[in-house]
Motif scaffolding. Structure first.
Motif, PDB file in Angstrom:
ATOM      1  N   ALA A   1      39.310  29.902  38.959  1.00 44.23           N
ATOM      2  CA  ALA A   1      38.643  31.210  38.951  1.00 44.23           C
ATOM      3  C   ALA A   1      39.534  32.267  39.612  1.00 44.23           C
ATOM      4  CB  ALA A   1      37.297  31.132  39.650  1.00 44.23           C
TER       5      ALA A   1
ATOM      6  N   SER B   1      41.075  35.516  37.667  1.00 41.50           N
ATOM      7  CA  SER B   1      40.828  36.889  38.132  1.00 41.50           C
ATOM      8  C   SER B   1      42.145  37.618  38.391  1.00 41.50           C
ATOM      9  CB  SER B   1      39.946  36.894  39.372  1.00 41.50           C
ATOM     10  OG  SER B   1      40.634  36.446  40.511  1.00 41.50           O
TER      11      SER B   1
ATOM     12  N   SER C   1      37.166  27.494  43.587  1.00 41.51           N
ATOM     13  CA  SER C   1      37.875  27.203  42.351  1.00 41.51           C
ATOM     14  C   SER C   1      39.186  27.973  42.299  1.00 41.51           C
ATOM     15  CB  SER C   1      37.006  27.582  41.155  1.00 41.51           C
ATOM     16  OG  SER C   1      37.741  27.483  39.970  1.00 41.51           O
TER      17      SER C   1
ATOM     18  N   VAL D   1      36.359  39.564  43.056  1.00 41.89           N
ATOM     19  CA  VAL D   1      36.301  38.099  42.986  1.00 41.89           C
ATOM     20  C   VAL D   1      36.586  37.494  44.356  1.00 41.89           C
ATOM     21  CG1 VAL D   1      37.342  36.044  41.958  1.00 41.89           C
ATOM     22  CG2 VAL D   1      36.828  38.034  40.528  1.00 41.89           C
TER      23      VAL D   1
END
Length: 164
Positions: free
Chosen positions: A39, A43, A36, A19
């Motif tokens: 996000a 992760s 983000s 990621v």
């Protein structure tokens, strides 16, 4: 037990590093893209689920019995190794592919800042640029970005999975 720690650390480290690699690469190629934090947090949380899984596997290996201390130690070691993989990935990316990261990140940050936030953002960015001149500071800042969540996940996993 070492096998449990290493396997779970590698799997978790691969998730969070993948990621990181794709996120930073996309951000650098698309300056208008806003990274983000959600996000990133998701992760990291997924990666640290491997510390909980490692605690469960350790308990299973011990005939269903594990103390809080053993469980926390197992989870913490996995979280530390996951965090270390993340830090090493960032160092490789920064020094080999994006040595101008701080400049571009600073530009993106200042573009998005409101008039009220501008002075504070400039001060923060100046501090980060100065810190990023030292590899030890980069390592410390990167660990500070990920490892606290790993500690929390190891603690939660140890509390849930401890069994006498």
């Amino acid at each position: 037990m070492k096998n449990i720690i290493l396997k779970n650390s590698i799997f978790g480290g691969l998730i969070v590093s993948a990621v990181l690699v794709f996120g930073i690469d996309y951000m650098m190629k698309n300056p208008d893209f806003e990274p983000s934090m959600v996000a990133g947090f998701i992760s990291m949380s997924l990666a640290f689920l491997f510390s909980v899984l490692g605690i469960y596997q350790h308990r299973k290996l011990n005939n269903g019995i594990i103390s809080f201390g053993q469980a926390f130690k197992t989870g913490l070691l996995i979280a530390f190794l996951i965090s270390t993989i993340y830090v090493v990935t960032w160092l490789v990316m920064y020094y080999n592919f994006y040595p101008d990261f701080m400049e571009k990140f600073g530009e993106m940050t200042l573009k998005r800042a409101s008039a009220e936030e501008l002075a504070a953002k400039k001060t923060e960015l100046a501090w980060m640029e100065k810190a990023y001149k030292s590899p030890l500071a980069i390592i410390g800042l990167t660990y500070a970005e990920i490892f606290p969540l790993g500690i929390v996940m190891a603690l939660i996993g140890a509390l849930i999975l401890k069994k006498k």
